[in-house]
Design a protein around this motif. Structure first.
Motif, PDB file in Angstrom:
ATOM      1  N   LYS A  80       4.769  14.577  71.818  1.00 55.38           N
ATOM      2  CA  LYS A  80       6.163  14.692  71.527  1.00 55.38           C
ATOM      3  C   LYS A  80       6.612  15.137  70.205  1.00 55.38           C
ATOM      4  O   LYS A  80       7.591  16.225  70.025  1.00 55.38           O
ATOM      5  N   ASN A  81       6.144  14.639  69.311  1.00 58.83           N
ATOM      6  CA  ASN A  81       6.353  14.694  67.599  1.00 58.83           C
ATOM      7  C   ASN A  81       5.408  15.863  67.054  1.00 58.83           C
ATOM      8  O   ASN A  81       6.059  16.135  65.986  1.00 58.83           O
ATOM      9  N   LEU A 101      14.234  14.975  80.187  1.00 59.48           N
ATOM     10  CA  LEU A 101      13.563  13.202  80.041  1.00 59.48           C
ATOM     11  C   LEU A 101      14.082  12.598  80.916  1.00 59.48           C
ATOM     12  O   LEU A 101      13.663  11.603  81.746  1.00 59.48           O
ATOM     13  N   SER A 152       7.291   8.204  75.511  1.00 59.68           N
ATOM     14  CA  SER A 152       7.219   6.882  74.876  1.00 59.68           C
ATOM     15  C   SER A 152       5.497   6.603  74.849  1.00 59.68           C
ATOM     16  O   SER A 152       5.220   6.017  73.732  1.00 59.68           O
ATOM     17  N   LYS A 153       4.947   6.859  75.792  1.00 61.32           N
ATOM     18  CA  LYS A 153       3.547   6.759  75.649  1.00 61.32           C
ATOM     19  C   LYS A 153       2.398   8.024  75.059  1.00 61.32           C
ATOM     20  O   LYS A 153       1.385   7.718  74.838  1.00 61.32           O
ATOM     21  N   TYR A 154       3.311   9.010  74.692  1.00 63.55           N
ATOM     22  CA  TYR A 154       2.884  10.123  74.197  1.00 63.55           C
ATOM     23  C   TYR A 154       3.398  10.622  72.753  1.00 63.55           C
ATOM     24  O   TYR A 154       4.135  11.957  72.799  1.00 63.55           O
ATOM     25  N   PRO A 155       3.455   9.847  71.766  1.00 61.57           N
ATOM     26  CA  PRO A 155       4.301  10.370  70.804  1.00 61.57           C
ATOM     27  C   PRO A 155       3.589  11.548  69.716  1.00 61.57           C
ATOM     28  O   PRO A 155       4.261  12.415  69.374  1.00 61.57           O
ATOM     29  N   SER A 189       2.065   3.694  81.697  1.00 67.74           N
ATOM     30  CA  SER A 189       1.557   2.685  80.816  1.00 67.74           C
ATOM     31  C   SER A 189       0.361   2.013  81.207  1.00 67.74           C
ATOM     32  O   SER A 189      -0.759   1.718  80.645  1.00 67.74           O
ATOM     33  N   ALA A 225       7.240   5.630  84.702  1.00 64.44           N
ATOM     34  CA  ALA A 225       6.980   5.390  83.230  1.00 64.44           C
ATOM     35  C   ALA A 225       6.072   4.374  83.026  1.00 64.44           C
ATOM     36  O   ALA A 225       5.226   4.397  82.205  1.00 64.44           O
ATOM     37  N   ASP A 236       9.527   9.654  79.203  1.00 66.25           N
ATOM     38  CA  ASP A 236      10.197   9.980  77.997  1.00 66.25           C
ATOM     39  C   ASP A 236       9.148  10.235  76.914  1.00 66.25           C
ATOM     40  O   ASP A 236       9.844  10.020  75.822  1.00 66.25           O
ATOM     41  N   GLU A 282      -3.359  13.878  74.350  1.00 63.69           N
ATOM     42  CA  GLU A 282      -2.360  12.994  73.285  1.00 63.69           C
ATOM     43  C   GLU A 282      -3.417  12.957  72.069  1.00 63.69           C
ATOM     44  O   GLU A 282      -2.924  12.884  70.927  1.00 63.69           O
TER      45      GLU A 282
END
Length: 524
Positions: A154-155, A14, A148-151, A46, A42, A146, A375
């Motif tokens: 990521k999760n 990251l 952050s725009k693709y939760p 966005s 990043a 990181d 996403e």
């Protein structure tokens, strides 16, 4: 051995993405890449990704190459209409039958006539790795940043997904999220009961049970023509990883120089081949195993002609129903827990071996939009749609369990799950969307402990360019030699001599050193 993710590794990737140090490789004509914008990568994600897939505006057209595991879908049916509506997309998919997928994929990569999105079943297939290193696909590391725009990406994916698919520290593909518990060694439980055969718990008991079934006329047709174990080549396709796990083949095995020996050529795997040789001699293994295609094996099992087959557990309900329609109304499939000499015959997947890659020919502006699409597909809502379709159309709710309707069984299937990342589900490859709650609860209980007793092949994620060249030269000869050993055309000592010849090649020893270093880096 169950690999675990290391936070330090993810933090490094990251950080690399955020600082823009990872460049996008490729031969494309795009002059600007996310890496050119340095630390603003990043921020750019966005702004350029603001027009999210599924929002107002023209549908996003996506050209895709993907595997076909059922009948060719009608992209205008109720399911695909809803999928495209919710993602605001127009999908143009080349569906390739699963039995031809690897061959078609290799031809496609060689032609360089890539679609915008490639859905590959194996993220480390050598031809795919070579294409990636040749610049055929976008490096997604700086796009993802990181996360952050693709939760969802990521999760909602397996925890090891990005760790194990990196190439030279970069992420080129998104995972097809699936559960770790996937294949099961199936047997006809109703036939065991009919012939008063106890449920086998060891590999030896399993072989003995199959012999009794093949000689016992369980289908009542008056002939001893029932097949025992079948598969698409068995030891080189369906089921070999499960059986080999029982002989310790998935445990890291090192040579005298400290190199990590390739799974198919380690002593545990050789022991598995000796077991298949014994099965063949006993009549427990189908005589046609080496020439049987996957579609043929599936047809034999679902028409009630074979006792045992290894495939994903979630097929059980659908296959039981097919067997019943073929004149065996008491059909019941059981996935066995078999103890071997060193472990259980349970193979676990990485939980996301499939990959979605974006061709370098796609303009950068569209890459952002495609990532927004993926996403969206990794959300729980879209995953629920992929598994169950539309309520009232594809499924009803009975006792708190979603159950597919007749239309749902036709339109919502394995193929319908192959156009997006999806959120990973522990029992996703176990439960049946056409089964009621009682059925699925029983199926989960059947394989409840697989996650604890199963084995993962480390070579499901390890990469060596040297080994790709070696295996390309010897893989077909190895397959032929395996068949010869199983059917008795050569002795096991002759087979071992062949294995030793490959393992002692200087280039093989070099590759094994690379594998050992790669394994240590992945599992410090």
């Amino acid at each position: 051995m169950k690999p675990t993710i290391k936070n330090a590794w993810l933090a490094t990737v990251l950080l690399t993405a955020i600082t823009g140090t990872a460049a996008c490789g490729g031969n494309g004509n795009n002059s600007a890449t996310p890496a050119d914008n340095g630390a603003n990568g990043a921020t750019q994600a966005s702004s350029q990704g603001a027009d999210k897939t599924g929002d107002s505006g023209e549908p996003l057209s996506i050209q895709m190459f993907a595997g076909l595991y059922n009948e060719v879908p009608d992209m205008n049916d109720a399911f695909w209409t809803e999928w495209q509506k919710q993602t605001n997309t127009k999908l143009n998919v080349e569906w390739v039958p699963s039995g031809d997928l690897d061959t078609k994929l290799d031809l496609l990569l060689a032609s360089a006539q890539l679609p915008e999105v490639l859905a590959a079943p194996d993220f480390k297939r050598p031809t795919l790795i070579n294409a990636i290193k040749g610049g055929a696909f976008w490096d997604l590391t700086p796009f993802l940043g990181d996360f952050s725009k693709y939760p969802n990406l990521k999760n909602n994916v397996p925890e090891n997904a990005y760790k194990y698919r990196t190439i030279d520290g970069k992420i080129y593909s998104l995972p097809g999220s699936r559960s770790q518990i996937d294949p099961g060694i199936k047997i006809r439980k109703d036939w065991l009961d009919k012939l008063n055969i106890p449920v086998p718990t060891t590999l030896d008991e399993y072989a003995d049970a199959l012999v009794k079934i093949t000689k016992g006329d369980p289908d009542g047709n008056g002939r001893a023509d029932t097949l025992g174990l079948i598969g698409g080549g068995v030891i080189i396709s369906d089921g070999d990883a499960s059986f080999a796990s029982a002989f310790g083949a998935m445990e890291p095995t090192y040579n005298d120089e400290g190199g990590l020996i390739y799974t198919n050529l380690n002593p545990g795997y050789t022991d598995a081949i000796a077991y298949f040789r014994k099965m063949y001699e006993m009549g427990a293994l189908s005589k046609e195993f080496s020439v049987m295609k996957r579609t043929q094996a599936q047809d034999l099992f679902t028409t009630g002609r074979a006792a045992s087959y290894t495939r994903s557990i979630w097929w059980d309900k659908e296959w039981e129903d097919l067997i019943k329609k073929n004149g065996q109304p008491d059909a019941k499939i059981l996935n066995l827990t078999l103890k071997g000499p060193k472990a259980y015959a349970v193979n676990l997947t990485l939980g996301g071996t499939g990959s979605f890659l974006i061709s370098k020919k796609v303009p950068e502006e569209k890459v952002w939009k495609l990532l927004d699409y993926f996403e969206k597909t990794a959300s729980t809502e879209m995953s629920d749609l992929a598994y169950y379709g539309i309520e009232g159309v594809h499924h009803t709710v009975e006792g708190g369990q979603k159950v597919l309707t007749e239309q749902g069984v036709k339109e919502v299937n394995t193929t319908s799950k192959n156009a997006g990342v999806l959120a990973t589900q522990k029992w996703g490859k176990v439960i049946s969307a056409s089964g009621d709650k009682a059925y699925n609860d029983a199926k989960i209980a059947e394989v409840q402990n697989f996650g604890e007793i199963g084995s993962i092949d480390p070579f499901a994620y390890l990469i060596s360019d040297t080994w790709n060249d070696v295996w390309a030269k010897y893989q077909n000869e190895w397959k032929s030699t395996v068949t010869q050993a199983i059917v008795g055309q050569i002795t096991m000592d002759q087979y071992k001599q062949f294995v030793d010849k490959i393992n002692n090649l200087p280039e093989a020893k070099k590759a094994y050193k690379e594998f050992a270093e790669n394994f240590k880096a992945m599992n410090p």
